[in-house]
Design a protein around this motif. Structure first.
Motif, short mmCIF file in Angstrom:
data_model
loop_
_atom_site.label_atom_id
_atom_site.label_comp_id
_atom_site.label_asym_id
_atom_site.label_seq_id
_atom_site.Cartn_x
_atom_site.Cartn_y
_atom_site.Cartn_z
N LEU A 100 41.54 -44.76 0.48
CA LEU A 100 40.42 -45.69 0.57
C LEU A 100 40.56 -46.45 1.88
N LEU A 101 39.54 -46.39 2.73
CA LEU A 101 39.59 -46.97 4.06
C LEU A 101 38.75 -48.25 4.13
N SER A 102 39.41 -49.38 4.28
CA SER A 102 38.69 -50.63 4.53
C SER A 102 38.65 -50.86 6.03
N THR A 103 38.01 -49.93 6.72
CA THR A 103 37.94 -49.93 8.18
C THR A 103 36.49 -49.89 8.62
N SER A 128 43.96 -54.73 4.21
CA SER A 128 44.25 -55.64 3.09
C SER A 128 43.34 -56.85 3.04
N GLY A 129 42.12 -56.70 3.58
CA GLY A 129 41.14 -57.76 3.38
C GLY A 129 40.65 -57.78 1.94
N PRO A 130 39.72 -58.67 1.60
CA PRO A 130 39.25 -58.74 0.22
C PRO A 130 38.72 -57.42 -0.33
N ASN A 131 38.06 -56.60 0.51
CA ASN A 131 37.55 -55.32 0.01
C ASN A 131 38.67 -54.33 -0.25
N GLY A 132 39.62 -54.23 0.69
CA GLY A 132 40.74 -53.33 0.47
C GLY A 132 41.55 -53.72 -0.74
N LEU A 133 41.79 -55.02 -0.91
CA LEU A 133 42.57 -55.49 -2.06
C LEU A 133 41.78 -55.32 -3.36
N ALA A 134 40.46 -55.48 -3.31
CA ALA A 134 39.65 -55.25 -4.52
C ALA A 134 39.78 -53.79 -4.95
N ALA A 135 39.73 -52.87 -3.99
CA ALA A 135 39.90 -51.46 -4.31
C ALA A 135 41.29 -51.19 -4.86
N ALA A 136 42.30 -51.79 -4.24
CA ALA A 136 43.68 -51.57 -4.66
C ALA A 136 43.92 -52.11 -6.07
N VAL A 137 43.42 -53.31 -6.35
CA VAL A 137 43.59 -53.90 -7.68
C VAL A 137 42.92 -53.03 -8.74
N THR A 138 41.72 -52.55 -8.45
CA THR A 138 40.99 -51.72 -9.41
C THR A 138 41.77 -50.45 -9.74
N CYS A 139 42.31 -49.82 -8.72
CA CYS A 139 43.07 -48.58 -8.94
C CYS A 139 44.39 -48.86 -9.66
N ALA A 140 45.07 -49.94 -9.29
CA ALA A 140 46.33 -50.27 -9.95
C ALA A 140 46.10 -50.61 -11.41
#
Length: 490
Positions: free
Chosen positions: A263-266, A12-24
């Protein structure tokens, strides 16, 4: 974890949340899994228990890329109540004898204060500042395509950038400046790459960040801390039906709930471990070969007053680079690259209260610092950091009310991507900036319905959200047949 979802995001860092927001925003059901007790990854702001009411940024604190990033430009942080506060000076670099270089947002003011080297600074950075849009597009692109708008208008800027990297990334860097202030000021910025100096990667870092200091919002801090950016992303995600679950570590594929897309923010190696035999053997080997860089050891301080800088103008800057002259910076980074602790390490300092007085509580203020150390170092560097501070600000020790060090070896306990203290989630060198994390034409897609969206992918480290945005848009096209990326504006 509830009903099946369309998309699971790990991290849930900025990249993970950016991906999540885009998909949502595309109307998909999104679930974010975070192993820490709080969301945000390297952009969290927490009360560390060092002083009542005083909060610290866990990793990132200063955000030139948050205003410059195309993702955040479209997401529009100010419209969501995130105030990016620009300090009176963007960054400063103390030198022996009480001298200092200071970069102001006004390029002309900076040039004036650099004296004999002012015109050289202007010639190097001026063209990049004037066309910051092209500079950002080149720096924050996917490294597999020419960013929109660069051809043909941005070609002169691209060529100037390439010449600058060739000059400042090689032994040629000694020919531009006459005095020692400007080269130290620029090299302190390049040291953010945590690599040998000079190097093309450090030069690219220096030219990008130094130019952004003279453009747009400069080097701002969010009011209240970096967590304000995370809060805005999470609020938008939840407004569109997404969820974030904390204390949910994911180590193996069986830890994931059913979903059409993951989507893996790892880290690159962590992704290979998690996916196991679901990855083609060649891809798995390439991910495990992805190299980590040297480390940062974090020291959070609480002070009872402002830092008493020997050169008063340094107190105007939100960010300060400590390490002395260019030659001293080179020697310190060479020690780290050779696996040794530098006697006088490069130290980055951020005093958020310079731009955000609300961070001072009851007369106490946070001071954010980290020192460059060899990868995996378990040394408590509090004393080394204080010694560097004391050289530039005599008497600062007397103001220290509390401190906490996180050695490089323990940074991954706070963000699993920071292996050995590598806060860039992968060594920053010329090859790994372009071939990040592999040489695949699509650096984000790992397997059918599985994408990597962390700083281990292009364009690399920084709070800009671009890896998450790039990966999510690919997933929308390839998995969900969504051809038009969703709007992100409020």
């Amino acid at each position: 974890m509830g009903a099946p979802v369309d998309v699971v995001v790990v991290g849930s860092g900025p990249n993970g949340l950016a991906a999540a927001v885009t998909c949502a925003r595309a109307g998909l059901g999104v679930l974010v899994l975070e192993e820490q007790p709080t969301a945000g990854g390297g952009a969290r702001t927490l009360d560390l228990g060092l002083a009542d009411g005083v909060v610290h940024d866990v990793c990132s604190a200063v955000h030139p890329l948050a205003w410059a990033s195309p993702f955040f430009q479209e997401f529009d942080l100010p419209a969501r109540g995130v105030e990016l506060l620009t300090p009176p000076a963007q960054y400063a670099h103390p030198l022996p004898g009480g001298r200092a270089g200071v970069a102001y947002r006004d390029l002309a003011r900076t040039v004036e204060h650099l004296g004999v080297d002012g015109r050289a600074w202007q010639r190097l950075l001026g063209p990049l500042v004037r066309d910051a849009g092209t500079l950002v597009a080149l720096a924050l692109g996917d490294k597999r395509s020419v960013p929109a708008g660069v051809l043909p208008r941005g070609v002169p800027t691209a060529l100037h950038l390439a010449r600058g990297v060739l000059e400042q990334g090689t032994a040629l860097w000694s020919h531009r400046f006459v005095d020692d202030v400007a080269p130290a000021l620029l090299t302190g910025v390049g040291a953010h790459a945590i690599s040998r100096l000079p190097s093309p990667a450090a030069a690219g870092t220096a030219l990008l960040l130094a130019s952004l200091a003279h453009a747009g919002e400069g080097w701002p801090v969010p009011r209240g801390g970096s967590g304000a950016i995370v809060a805005a992303l999470r609020a938008d995600l939840e407004a569109h039906g997404g969820r974030v679950l904390t204390d949910r570590p994911v180590r193996r594929w069986v830890d994931l709930p059913p979903a059409r897309c993951v989507l893996l923010s790892t880290g690159a190696g962590a992704a290979a471990d998690l996916l196991g035999d679901r990855l083609p053997a060649r891809t798995a080997r390439a991910l495990r070969r992805f190299r980590h860089g040297d480390g940062a050891a974090k020291v959070d301080l609480v002070l009872s007053g402002p830092v008493p800088w020997r050169a008063p103008e340094v107190g105007l800057a939100g960010t300060v680079h400590l390490g002395g002259t260019r030659a001293q910076l080179v020697a310190a980074e060479a020690d780290v690259a050779a696996g040794r602790h530098a006697p006088a390490p490069v130290v980055l300092v951020s005093d958020p209260s310079v731009a955000d007085p609300g961070r001072v509580v009851g007369g106490l203020r946070p001071l954010w610092t980290y020192a460059h150390v060899p990868a995996g170092s378990d040394v408590d560097v509090t004393e080394q950091v204080l010694a560097q501070l004391e050289r530039a600000a005599p008497g600062v020790r007397d103001l220290v009310v509390a401190s906490r060090c996180i050695p490089a070896s323990r940074m991954a306990e706070h963000d699993a991507n920071y292996v050995g203290g590598d806060i860039s989630a992968g060594a920053v060198d010329l090859r790994q900036i372009v071939v990040r994390p592999t040489a695949a034409p699509d650096p984000y897609r790992l397997a059918e319905g599985v994408y990597l969206c962390s700083s281990a992918t292009p364009p690399g480290p920084g709070v800009h959200g671009m890896p998450g945005w790039f990966a999510a848009r690919r997933a929308l096209r390839q998995v969900f047949d969504v051809g038009t990326a969703p709007r992100l504006a409020p």
